[in-house]
Design a protein around this motif. Structure first.
Motif, PDB file in Angstrom:
ATOM      1  N   LEU A  87     -12.225  -7.173  -0.514  1.00 26.21           N
ATOM      2  CA  LEU A  87     -11.038  -6.364  -0.307  1.00 26.21           C
ATOM      3  C   LEU A  87      -9.809  -6.931  -1.022  1.00 26.21           C
ATOM      4  O   LEU A  87      -9.012  -6.152  -1.573  1.00 26.21           O
ATOM      5  CB  LEU A  87     -10.761  -6.204   1.192  1.00 26.21           C
ATOM      6  CG  LEU A  87      -9.726  -5.146   1.579  1.00 26.21           C
ATOM      7  CD1 LEU A  87     -10.087  -3.789   0.989  1.00 26.21           C
ATOM      8  CD2 LEU A  87      -9.610  -5.050   3.093  1.00 26.21           C
ATOM      9  N   LEU A 146      -5.886   5.445  -3.637  1.00 28.00           N
ATOM     10  CA  LEU A 146      -6.735   4.268  -3.401  1.00 28.00           C
ATOM     11  C   LEU A 146      -5.885   3.035  -3.090  1.00 28.00           C
ATOM     12  O   LEU A 146      -6.287   2.190  -2.284  1.00 28.00           O
ATOM     13  CB  LEU A 146      -7.607   4.007  -4.622  1.00 28.00           C
ATOM     14  CG  LEU A 146      -8.673   5.063  -4.936  1.00 28.00           C
ATOM     15  CD1 LEU A 146      -9.383   4.722  -6.240  1.00 28.00           C
ATOM     16  CD2 LEU A 146      -9.685   5.175  -3.800  1.00 28.00           C
ATOM     17  N   ALA A 180      -8.183  10.282  -1.254  1.00 26.12           N
ATOM     18  CA  ALA A 180      -8.567   8.974  -1.788  1.00 26.12           C
ATOM     19  C   ALA A 180      -8.250   7.859  -0.793  1.00 26.12           C
ATOM     20  O   ALA A 180      -9.001   6.895  -0.670  1.00 26.12           O
ATOM     21  CB  ALA A 180      -7.844   8.721  -3.113  1.00 26.12           C
ATOM     22  N   THR A 181      -7.150   8.013  -0.058  1.00 25.09           N
ATOM     23  CA  THR A 181      -6.779   7.017   0.953  1.00 25.09           C
ATOM     24  C   THR A 181      -7.830   6.939   2.048  1.00 25.09           C
ATOM     25  O   THR A 181      -8.279   5.847   2.435  1.00 25.09           O
ATOM     26  CB  THR A 181      -5.412   7.366   1.569  1.00 25.09           C
ATOM     27  OG1 THR A 181      -4.408   7.341   0.551  1.00 25.09           O
ATOM     28  CG2 THR A 181      -5.040   6.376   2.662  1.00 25.09           C
ATOM     29  N   CYS A 199     -14.499   3.139   3.557  1.00 28.59           N
ATOM     30  CA  CYS A 199     -15.357   2.140   2.901  1.00 28.59           C
ATOM     31  C   CYS A 199     -14.943   0.711   3.222  1.00 28.59           C
ATOM     32  O   CYS A 199     -15.615  -0.240   2.789  1.00 28.59           O
ATOM     33  CB  CYS A 199     -15.317   2.340   1.380  1.00 28.59           C
ATOM     34  SG  CYS A 199     -16.071   3.876   0.804  1.00 28.59           S
ATOM     35  N   ALA A 200     -13.851   0.541   3.964  1.00 26.08           N
ATOM     36  CA  ALA A 200     -13.318  -0.797   4.229  1.00 26.08           C
ATOM     37  C   ALA A 200     -14.336  -1.759   4.830  1.00 26.08           C
ATOM     38  O   ALA A 200     -14.405  -2.923   4.402  1.00 26.08           O
ATOM     39  CB  ALA A 200     -12.090  -0.692   5.134  1.00 26.08           C
ATOM     40  N   GLY A 204      -4.896   3.273   0.464  1.00 27.24           N
ATOM     41  CA  GLY A 204      -6.083   2.992   1.266  1.00 27.24           C
ATOM     42  C   GLY A 204      -6.435   1.522   1.285  1.00 27.24           C
ATOM     43  O   GLY A 204      -6.815   0.969   2.324  1.00 27.24           O
ATOM     44  N   ALA A 205      -6.273   0.845   0.129  1.00 25.94           N
ATOM     45  CA  ALA A 205      -6.560  -0.587   0.068  1.00 25.94           C
ATOM     46  C   ALA A 205      -5.601  -1.365   0.951  1.00 25.94           C
ATOM     47  O   ALA A 205      -5.994  -2.329   1.631  1.00 25.94           O
ATOM     48  CB  ALA A 205      -6.463  -1.076  -1.375  1.00 25.94           C
ATOM     49  N   ALA A 241      -5.307  -2.317  -6.869  1.00 19.68           N
ATOM     50  CA  ALA A 241      -4.294  -1.316  -6.547  1.00 19.68           C
ATOM     51  C   ALA A 241      -2.933  -1.723  -7.099  1.00 19.68           C
ATOM     52  O   ALA A 241      -2.177  -0.890  -7.606  1.00 19.68           O
ATOM     53  CB  ALA A 241      -4.224  -1.117  -5.038  1.00 19.68           C
ATOM     54  N   MET A 262     -11.077   5.271   0.828  1.00 20.89           N
ATOM     55  CA  MET A 262     -10.969   3.811   0.754  1.00 20.89           C
ATOM     56  C   MET A 262     -11.023   3.197   2.149  1.00 20.89           C
ATOM     57  O   MET A 262     -11.694   2.169   2.364  1.00 20.89           O
ATOM     58  CB  MET A 262      -9.672   3.425   0.052  1.00 20.89           C
ATOM     59  CG  MET A 262      -9.425   1.915   0.006  1.00 20.89           C
ATOM     60  SD  MET A 262     -10.697   0.988  -0.895  1.00 20.89           S
ATOM     61  CE  MET A 262     -10.197   1.294  -2.592  1.00 20.89           C
ATOM     62  N   PHE A 314      -9.745  -5.544  -4.419  1.00 18.56           N
ATOM     63  CA  PHE A 314      -9.327  -4.146  -4.445  1.00 18.56           C
ATOM     64  C   PHE A 314      -7.820  -4.022  -4.249  1.00 18.56           C
ATOM     65  O   PHE A 314      -7.186  -3.133  -4.834  1.00 18.56           O
ATOM     66  CB  PHE A 314     -10.074  -3.343  -3.380  1.00 18.56           C
ATOM     67  CG  PHE A 314     -11.415  -2.857  -3.826  1.00 18.56           C
ATOM     68  CD1 PHE A 314     -11.563  -1.625  -4.433  1.00 18.56           C
ATOM     69  CD2 PHE A 314     -12.536  -3.646  -3.673  1.00 18.56           C
ATOM     70  CE1 PHE A 314     -12.798  -1.169  -4.863  1.00 18.56           C
ATOM     71  CE2 PHE A 314     -13.786  -3.209  -4.089  1.00 18.56           C
ATOM     72  CZ  PHE A 314     -13.922  -1.963  -4.688  1.00 18.56           C
TER      73      PHE A 314
END
Length: 240
Positions: free
Chosen positions: A190, A109, A175-176, A182-183, A112-113, A197, A179, A193
């Motif tokens: 964001l 995550l 998970a990446t 869902c961006a 991904g964030a 992270a 995320m 998030f």
């Protein structure tokens, strides 16, 4: 863009695969080697969490960044509490695999964030997102070794232990991707998030990496910690 995303999703998994394979080459003195790897990884992850996540999040407001960081730190206590309460009925091998999987999800995550921040409004640079992925990939090298070595010591075949070591890292790119997908929905929050992270990564550093690297005040671990930190910092300064 596509190449950055490819490396962002692939680097952490490659780190796990490399670490799982590296475990086969450490028959003796592996504890010292593993401590050095943990030290280098801790330094790299600390630099990545600060420069690639926390500082960009702070640019959008202190309160949101502080809340996100605190939640990221505290939320990772849950997997440890779950394992403490319900892990007694599991074998040591299963418990080890589950522990690594649960801790890999927030790391995925985090990557991904970072990439979501790059894709949505360029809240961080592509180099920062890549540096973040690299920092986690470096941390995954000792993680891969840590999961394989005990499984082999308990009598599991090397091939099977390597397989489970790699599988423990597969959750990270999943998970990446989740995320990143869902961006668009997370754009207003964001930065929170991203701070979350950073908090999750700092929890891993404080709770797992630093205790592993310093059981005997090993100076080599501190030297490599400094090297890992400066490497990620140099990437940010030179390439950013």
């Amino acid at each position: 863009m596509k190449s950055l995303l490819f490396w962002g999703m692939g680097l952490p998994l490659l780190g796990t695969i490399f670490g799982a394979g590296l475990a086969f080459a450490m028959p003796r003195g592996r504890e010292r080697v593993n401590r050095c790897l943990q030290g280098f990884s801790a330094g790299a992850m600390l630099a990545a969490s600060v420069w690639s996540l926390m500082i960009p999040a702070l640019e959008h407001g202190f309160i949101g960044a502080a809340i996100g960081f605190a939640v990221g730190m505290l939320l990772l206590l849950l997997p440890d509490r779950i394992l403490e309460r319900h892990g007694k009925c599991m074998s040591r091998s299963s418990l080890l695999i589950l522990a690594i999987v649960l801790h890999n999800i927030p790391e995925g995550l985090a990557v991904g964030a970072g990439y979501a921040g790059y894709m949505v409004g360029n809240q961080i640079s592509g180099v920062d997102a890549l540096a973040l992925a690299m920092g986690i990939a470096l941390q995954n090298i000792p993680d891969g070794a840590v999961i394989v070595l005990p499984l082999v010591a308990e009598g599991m075949s090397r091939k099977k232990a390597f397989f489970w070591g790699v599988m423990s890292g597969v959750v990270e790119p999943i998970a990446t991707v989740a995320m990143i997908l869902c961006a668009p929905l997370l754009t207003p929050v964001l930065p929170v998030f991203m701070a979350f992270a950073a908090g999750a990564m700092c929890y891993v550093i404080v709770h797992e990496l630093i205790p592993e690297m310093m059981p005997e005040q090993n100076p080599s671990s501190m030297v490599l910690f400094t090297g890992g930190f400066l490497l990620l910092l140099a990437m940010d300064v030179v390439l950013g």
